[in-house]
Enzyme design. Structure first.
Site, mmCIF file in Angstrom:
data_model
loop_
_atom_site.group_PDB
_atom_site.id
_atom_site.type_symbol
_atom_site.label_atom_id
_atom_site.label_comp_id
_atom_site.label_asym_id
_atom_site.label_seq_id
_atom_site.Cartn_x
_atom_site.Cartn_y
_atom_site.Cartn_z
ATOM 1 N N LYS A 114 0.820 -1.221 0.000
ATOM 2 C CA LYS A 114 0.000 0.000 0.000
ATOM 3 C C LYS A 114 0.849 1.264 0.000
ATOM 4 O O LYS A 114 0.435 2.283 -0.542
ATOM 5 C CB LYS A 114 -0.948 0.002 1.200
ATOM 6 N N LYS A 198 -5.081 -8.793 -5.809
ATOM 7 C CA LYS A 198 -6.406 -9.103 -5.256
ATOM 8 C C LYS A 198 -7.446 -8.073 -5.706
ATOM 9 O O LYS A 198 -7.099 -6.908 -5.965
ATOM 10 C CB LYS A 198 -6.350 -9.207 -3.738
ATOM 11 N N LYS A 201 -11.175 -2.517 -3.318
ATOM 12 C CA LYS A 201 -12.025 -1.323 -3.470
ATOM 13 C C LYS A 201 -11.241 -0.160 -4.047
ATOM 14 O O LYS A 201 -11.774 0.669 -4.755
ATOM 15 C CB LYS A 201 -12.539 -0.860 -2.100
HETATM 16 N N1 AQP Z 1 -10.012 -9.840 -2.934
HETATM 17 C C1 AQP Z 1 -10.378 -10.369 -1.784
HETATM 18 N N2 AQP Z 1 -10.538 -11.698 -1.667
HETATM 19 C C2 AQP Z 1 -10.929 -12.254 -0.506
HETATM 20 N N3 AQP Z 1 -11.182 -11.535 0.611
HETATM 21 C C3 AQP Z 1 -11.033 -10.210 0.540
HETATM 22 N N4 AQP Z 1 -11.204 -9.229 1.444
HETATM 23 C C4 AQP Z 1 -10.930 -8.038 0.867
HETATM 24 N N5 AQP Z 1 -10.565 -8.212 -0.401
HETATM 25 C C5 AQP Z 1 -10.615 -9.548 -0.648
HETATM 26 C C6 AQP Z 1 -11.625 -9.470 2.805
HETATM 27 O O1 AQP Z 1 -12.685 -8.567 3.109
HETATM 28 C C7 AQP Z 1 -12.591 -8.180 4.474
HETATM 29 C C8 AQP Z 1 -12.696 -6.698 4.566
HETATM 30 O O2 AQP Z 1 -11.589 -6.114 3.890
HETATM 31 P P1 AQP Z 1 -11.323 -4.590 4.095
HETATM 32 O O3 AQP Z 1 -12.265 -3.821 3.288
HETATM 33 O O4 AQP Z 1 -11.341 -4.253 5.521
HETATM 34 O O5 AQP Z 1 -9.850 -4.364 3.663
HETATM 35 P P2 AQP Z 1 -9.033 -4.849 2.461
HETATM 36 O O6 AQP Z 1 -8.656 -6.262 2.621
HETATM 37 O O7 AQP Z 1 -7.902 -3.872 2.348
HETATM 38 O O8 AQP Z 1 -10.046 -4.716 1.249
HETATM 39 P P3 AQP Z 1 -9.896 -3.903 -0.051
HETATM 40 O O9 AQP Z 1 -11.102 -4.078 -0.863
HETATM 41 O O10 AQP Z 1 -8.602 -4.194 -0.700
HETATM 42 O O11 AQP Z 1 -9.929 -2.415 0.474
HETATM 43 P P4 AQP Z 1 -8.931 -1.260 0.191
HETATM 44 O O12 AQP Z 1 -8.815 -1.196 -1.296
HETATM 45 O O13 AQP Z 1 -9.589 -0.066 0.782
HETATM 46 O O14 AQP Z 1 -7.653 -1.604 0.869
HETATM 47 C C9 AQP Z 1 -11.276 -8.735 5.024
HETATM 48 O O15 AQP Z 1 -11.557 -9.887 5.801
HETATM 49 C C10 AQP Z 1 -10.513 -9.093 3.798
HETATM 50 O O16 AQP Z 1 -9.654 -10.193 4.027
#
Ligand code: AQP
Length: 334
Positions: A114, A198, A201
């Site tokens: 990140k 992955k 968002k």
């Molecule tokens: N691609 C993914 N596959 C499986 N699990 C996922 N999670 C997120 N992306 C995937 C799971 O969703 C939960 C919440 O995630 P989060 O929103 O708190 O944070 P993150 O993992 O950082 O998700 P994003 O979408 O990638 O958000 P941004 O872009 O804002 O950083 C967690 O249990 C995560 O494992």
């Protein structure tokens, strides 16, 4: 609430919830509420480790609450709240900052991903994010943490922090060592544009993900445009090893259609990816669009969502305060 098994997990209010959040987290959260006591949190303090427009953040908190409920979470059974309303998260995080080691944080790959190439410009919050995550879990003495595979390393750090706290303050078993609950099947949903990243968002291209609020047309378009492979679908997994985009589509289809990977390959082998994509769009539309419609409906009544949060915040605060009292005592804070 029983002290035996307690689930804690959180989701960041950083934008549109997507298929990765749904398969990696939300769907499991809903299943777990049938078996254990569960506490689920909209982790807004985590979200601000990267800059969030304040108006968007407020909107996204309610949208995430709506996402939980639309997926089937029952706020009368599980506690659903937002992190910043329980100040114990920030207080325990500070205490755990003093327990956690810099060497441990330096190993966290999510920070490296990140922060990108210019780490000097990343926020301190982003660097110590995993300590806040440990505080989230330990504040409730949670025993089980359902997360996607991307969070495994952070959860291991939470375990190390719990262990060190128990050792440093000579209070064996004070903090339970939290167990990850990671779905064995689709633990990591990958981007539709790049199968090595992955689904996320914050990825710029909306074509990289299926959002829970996407319309049927959006889903059809995105799946059609998803990267796959020019060869026909093989009959074995080995042939897909070097084809992450194709593997990702097959994984998602398997998970949503509830057919094993072997069954999917049997059904698809020898066919073009366009056939898989057609079937995939159909199953995604039937599973995801009702959730999206429900989110939109719930967002039409903000005060209902705010009321749910208010109740959840009150319940979470009671547990957090009780545990924090004991933490302060162990550490010697008066
Ligand atoms: N691609 C993914 N596959 C499986 N699990 C996922 N999670 C997120 N992306 C995937 C799971 O969703 C939960 C919440 O995630 P989060 O929103 O708190 O944070 P993150 O993992 O950082 O998700 P994003 O979408 O990638 O958000 P941004 O872009 O804002 O950083 C967690 O249990 C995560 O494992």
């Amino acid at each position: 609430m029983s002290k035996k098994k307690l689930v804690f997990s959180g989701v960041q209010p950083t934008g549109n919830l997507h298929l990765g959040n749904y398969l990696g987290a939300l769907r499991n959260f809903v299943k777990l509420q049938k078996e254990m006591n569960c506490i689920y949190c909209v982790v807004d303090l985590h979200a601000i480790t990267t800059f969030q427009n304040p108006d968007n953040l407020r909107k996204n908190v309610l949208e995430t609450v709506a996402g939980f409920i639309a997926t089937g979470l029952n706020p009368n059974k599980s506690i659903l709240f937002n992190q910043s309303s329980v100040s114990g998260h920030a207080e325990l995080a500070w205490i755990l900052n003093c327990v956690s080691r810099i060497g441990w944080l330096n190993r966290m790959t999510q920070f490296k991903d990140k922060a990108g190439s210019d780490k000097e410009k990343a926020s301190v919050g982003l660097y110590i994010y995993p300590n806040l995550m440990a505080a989230d879990i330990l504040l409730y003495k949670a025993t089980h943490v359902p997360v996607g595979a991307d969070q495994k390393q952070h959860l291991e750090l939470s375990r190390d922090i719990a262990q060190k706290f128990n050792n440093d303050f000579k209070c064996k078993d004070f903090f339970p060592i939290p167990e990850p609950l990671i779905s064995k099947k689709v633990s990591r949903v990958m981007s539709l544009r790049d199968g090595t990243k992955k689904m996320s968002k914050s990825e710029e291209s909306d074509y990289s993900r299926i959002n829970l609020k996407d319309s049927s047309d959006d889903i059809i378009k995105k799946v059609k445009k998803a990267k796959s492979d020019s060869e026909q679908i093989p009959d074995n997994l080995k042939s897909l090893e070097q084809k992450p985009e194709a593997m990702n589509l097959i994984n998602i289809y398997s998970e949503i259609s509830k057919n094993s990977l072997d069954e999917v390959l049997k059904e698809m082998s020898g066919k073009e990816y366009s056939y898989l994509k057609k079937k995939l769009a159909e199953v995604l539309i039937s599973e995801i669009t009702p959730v999206g419609k429900e989110i939109k409906k719930l967002l039409g009544d903000r005060s209902h969502l705010e009321q749910i949060l208010k109740k959840g915040n009150e319940k979470a605060n009671i547990i957090a305060e009780e545990n924090l009292k004991n933490v302060r005592e162990k550490v010697g804070l008066i």
